[in-house]
Design a protein around this motif. Structure first.
Motif, PDB file in Angstrom:
ATOM      1  N   ASP A 184      -5.144   2.822   5.507  1.00  0.00           N
ATOM      2  CA  ASP A 184      -4.238   2.191   4.552  1.00  0.00           C
ATOM      3  C   ASP A 184      -2.946   1.783   5.243  1.00  0.00           C
ATOM      4  N   ASP A 185      -2.352   0.700   4.769  1.00  0.00           N
ATOM      5  CA  ASP A 185      -1.111   0.199   5.359  1.00  0.00           C
ATOM      6  C   ASP A 185       0.022   1.193   5.125  1.00  0.00           C
ATOM      7  N   PHE A 186       0.527   1.748   6.220  1.00  0.00           N
ATOM      8  CA  PHE A 186       1.518   2.820   6.086  1.00  0.00           C
ATOM      9  C   PHE A 186       2.838   2.306   5.522  1.00  0.00           C
ATOM     10  N   GLY A 187       3.182   1.061   5.846  1.00  0.00           N
ATOM     11  CA  GLY A 187       4.387   0.462   5.295  1.00  0.00           C
ATOM     12  C   GLY A 187       4.335   0.386   3.774  1.00  0.00           C
ATOM     13  N   THR A 188       3.160   0.037   3.234  1.00  0.00           N
ATOM     14  CA  THR A 188       2.999  -0.027   1.785  1.00  0.00           C
ATOM     15  C   THR A 188       3.114   1.360   1.170  1.00  0.00           C
ATOM     16  N   ILE A 189       2.517   2.355   1.838  1.00  0.00           N
ATOM     17  CA  ILE A 189       2.604   3.736   1.351  1.00  0.00           C
ATOM     18  C   ILE A 189       4.066   4.168   1.263  1.00  0.00           C
TER      19      ILE A 189
ATOM     20  N   HIS B  73      -4.255  -3.091   2.137  1.00  0.00           N
ATOM     21  CA  HIS B  73      -2.992  -3.803   2.363  1.00  0.00           C
ATOM     22  C   HIS B  73      -1.959  -3.467   1.290  1.00  0.00           C
ATOM     23  N   CYS B  74      -2.320  -3.629   0.020  1.00  0.00           N
ATOM     24  CA  CYS B  74      -1.359  -3.411  -1.071  1.00  0.00           C
ATOM     25  C   CYS B  74      -1.695  -2.159  -1.869  1.00  0.00           C
ATOM     26  N   LEU B  75      -2.838  -1.536  -1.577  1.00  0.00           N
ATOM     27  CA  LEU B  75      -3.310  -0.296  -2.199  1.00  0.00           C
ATOM     28  C   LEU B  75      -3.726  -0.449  -3.663  1.00  0.00           C
ATOM     29  N   TYR B  76      -3.811  -1.677  -4.154  1.00  0.00           N
ATOM     30  CA  TYR B  76      -4.338  -1.880  -5.498  1.00  0.00           C
ATOM     31  C   TYR B  76      -5.829  -1.576  -5.526  1.00  0.00           C
TER      32      TYR B  76
END
Ligand SMILES: [Zn+2]
Ligand SMILES: [Zn+2]
Length: 107
Positions: free
Chosen positions: A92-97, A37-40
């Motif tokens: 992975d959430d593409f918007g976050t990327i 979601h946030c890629l952390y």
């Protein structure tokens, strides 16, 4: 015994320490090493998947590099400042990327 278990099982769902969302197990049994979601991520590996690092700091997605059509997340550890490149997962959430790509361009 339950404490050592969480260091040996590397592909399991977990709650992200940053956004507190559920991160599901990776489809296909691949090693899940960051939040979709946030890629952390967490600084718990020396080499991917080994869980041998004693740092345990939060890894913040600092910038994203596109290399031969693959997105590479560069995580910066908020505790020891180490930078660790990490391949993006397919889910992975593409918007976050996109957001991270945008903000790294503004620097
Ligand atoms: Zn997260
Ligand atoms: Zn660290």
């Amino acid at each position: 015994m339950s404490e050592s278990k969480k260091f040996t099982r590397i592909n399991e769902s977990f709650i992200c320490e940053n956004c507190k969302k559920d991160v599901l197990m990776s489809p296909g049994g691949k090693c899940r090493n960051h939040c979709t979601h946030c890629l952390y991520s967490l600084h718990i590996d020396i080499n991917p998947g080994d869980r041998l690092s004693n740092c345990g700091g939060m890894l913040k997605p600092d910038f994203i590099e596109v290399k031969s059509n693959k997105n590479i997340i560069h995580h910066r550890c908020l505790k020891c400042d180490e930078i660790r490149p990490n391949k993006c997962a397919e889910d992975d959430d593409f918007g976050t990327i996109l957001k991270i790509m945008q903000s790294s361009k503004l620097k």
